[in-house]
Design a protein around this motif. Structure first.
Motif, PDB file in Angstrom:
ATOM      1  N   SER A 198      -3.655  -0.008   1.991  1.00  0.00           N
ATOM      2  CA  SER A 198      -1.971   0.062   2.078  1.00  0.00           C
ATOM      3  C   SER A 198      -1.908   0.578   3.635  1.00  0.00           C
ATOM      4  O   SER A 198      -2.802   1.100   4.281  1.00  0.00           O
ATOM      5  N   HIS A 199      -0.888   0.344   4.118  1.00  0.00           N
ATOM      6  CA  HIS A 199      -0.531   0.715   5.444  1.00  0.00           C
ATOM      7  C   HIS A 199       0.270   2.292   5.245  1.00  0.00           C
ATOM      8  O   HIS A 199       1.312   2.491   4.600  1.00  0.00           O
TER       9      HIS A 199
ATOM     10  N   ARG B  64       3.679   1.277   3.597  1.00  0.00           N
ATOM     11  CA  ARG B  64       3.970  -0.345   3.752  1.00  0.00           C
ATOM     12  C   ARG B  64       2.981  -0.841   2.479  1.00  0.00           C
ATOM     13  O   ARG B  64       1.952  -0.779   2.749  1.00  0.00           O
TER      14      ARG B  64
ATOM     15  N   ARG C  99       0.660  -2.933   0.281  1.00  0.00           N
ATOM     16  CA  ARG C  99      -0.251  -4.259   0.162  1.00  0.00           C
ATOM     17  C   ARG C  99      -1.110  -4.206  -0.790  1.00  0.00           C
ATOM     18  O   ARG C  99      -1.393  -3.065  -1.484  1.00  0.00           O
TER      19      ARG C  99
END
Length: 399
Positions: free
Chosen positions: A39-40, A52, A54
């Protein structure tokens, strides 16, 4: 709330922001764990974190530290990773209960290699999907077992139905918070049947979260008002909250304080006299150490009960509180699920914190009125409130 928002944001269908998140060791470990799986998560701005989502991937390693939220909220979503995800943490983390969650995940097809105690160190062998379905679990040791499954449930192919069988689940307000936050991102949650929670499969929406102040972290500051006859205001408290504000109001009222919610925040006023109380704290067990400190300074005996499960927290809090309060001169009887505290004149001593932030909070409250109380380790407060020493000093100094 920060931990839940991070997890929900990582499995959502779009980006999310967290306004005024709690920056502490526990939440930084959660952020790092989500990053490790792909994950971001940007935490550069103290007041605005951005997530964000992922696809989760392994191999990855998660340091749980001593955070129950990390060790119980992340394994369910690790099953969604395409590869192995390992978990380990501080020595005490290996003693914290995790077995019921591990068995529940295994029952819906997640392959896990756990330690002999059923917890960390462990490896979740993610396959990129989790079938989901119905699980039966004894969550009497921690409501986080249920929350962890619910937070991930919408991403499971069949969703999740969690049935609790056993003694009552503690910390009910935390479960209400989980359900409330799931609904806020579009999750279909049914919690109308006692001890049964169901989350339908489906996509969750990214959103902006405004993180509330933490009531548990505020407890020692409110207690300071009671023991000194002063006044403390927690700025920015919302008009409605999933946290146990009404329960706290009742407890502090019984002990001699007054709680009001005004335009500036949540205010507690004390008279300088603290009364004992008899209370079942199963739904607000995080308050037990601070309430025990108040009880040791009260004008009558107290009985704090319903908190057997806090023996499995950062330390055995029941035993640790009994030991340290006795060292200060209090008359304390330890039972299976709580403490009986009969106040006596207290004396200064070194108060052992056992790497437990809540124990440090308790000692700080007593030290306001008992000369010579020293904490062996105040740095453990960084777990949930790194600013605690500075905030405490500024409060006492009136600046």
């Amino acid at each position: 709330m920060t931990a839940r928002a991070l997890v929900l944001s990582a499995i959502a269908d779009g980006p999310s922001t967290l306004r005024r998140p709690l920056r502490a060791r526990d939440t930084e470990l959660m952020s790092a764990g989500l990053r490790a799986m792909g994950s971001h998560v940007s935490t550069l701005d103290d007041d605005r974190w951005v997530v964000r989502p992922r696809p989760f991937a392994g191999p990855a390693h998660i340091d749980v530290g001593l955070a129950g939220t990390v060790m119980r909220f992340v394994p369910p979503i690790a099953g969604l990773a395409s590869g192995p995800v390992t978990f380990d943490g501080d020595p005490r983390a290996r003693l914290r209960p995790l077995g019921p969650l591990v068995e529940a995940l295994r029952s819906i097809g997640v392959r896990i290699d756990a330690s002999q105690t059923g917890g960390v160190p462990m490896t979740v062998h993610g396959s990129g999907r989790v079938a989901g379905g119905e699980v039966v679990i004894d969550a009497s040791a921690s409501s986080q077992f249920v929350s962890g499954l619910l937070l991930a449930g919408a991403a499971f192919e069949q969703g999740i139905v969690v049935r609790h069988v056993g003694p009552p689940v503690p910390s009910a307000p935390h479960l209400r918070m989980t359900a409330q936050m799931l609904r806020a991102v579009g999750g279909a949650v049914d919690d109308t049947t006692p001890d049964v929670w169901a989350v339908q499969p489906g996509k969750l929406s990214g959103r902006e979260w405004l993180i509330e102040p933490d009531l548990s972290g505020a407890a020692p500051f409110f207690a300071a008002a009671l023991v000194t006859g002063g006044q403390v205001t927690l700025l920015g408290w919302p008009r409605s909250s999933a946290q146990a504000v009404d329960r706290l109001r009742g407890l502090l009222d019984q002990m001699g304080g007054a709680v009001t919610l005004g335009t500036d925040g949540l205010t507690v006023r004390g008279t300088g006299t603290v009364h004992g109380l008899d209370a079942d704290l199963s739904d607000v067990s995080e308050l037990t150490p601070v309430l025990a400190a108040l009880a040791a300074l009260a004008d009558s005996p107290s009985r704090l009960r319903g908190v057997a499960h806090i023996r499995g927290h950062e330390t055995d809090r029941v035993a640790a509180l009994a030991r340290e309060l006795k060292a200060l001169g209090a008359d304390v009887t330890e039972s299976h699920d709580g403490l009986e505290i009969r106040p006596r004149p207290l004396r200064g001593a070194v108060f052992q914190t056992y790497d437990d932030h809540r124990l440090a909070h308790a000692a700080a409250v007593i030290g306001l009125t008992v000369p010579g109380v020293e904490l062996n380790d105040v740095a453990c407060t960084s777990k949930t409130l790194p600013e605690f020493p500075a905030l405490w000093s500024s409060m006492v100094a009136g600046v």
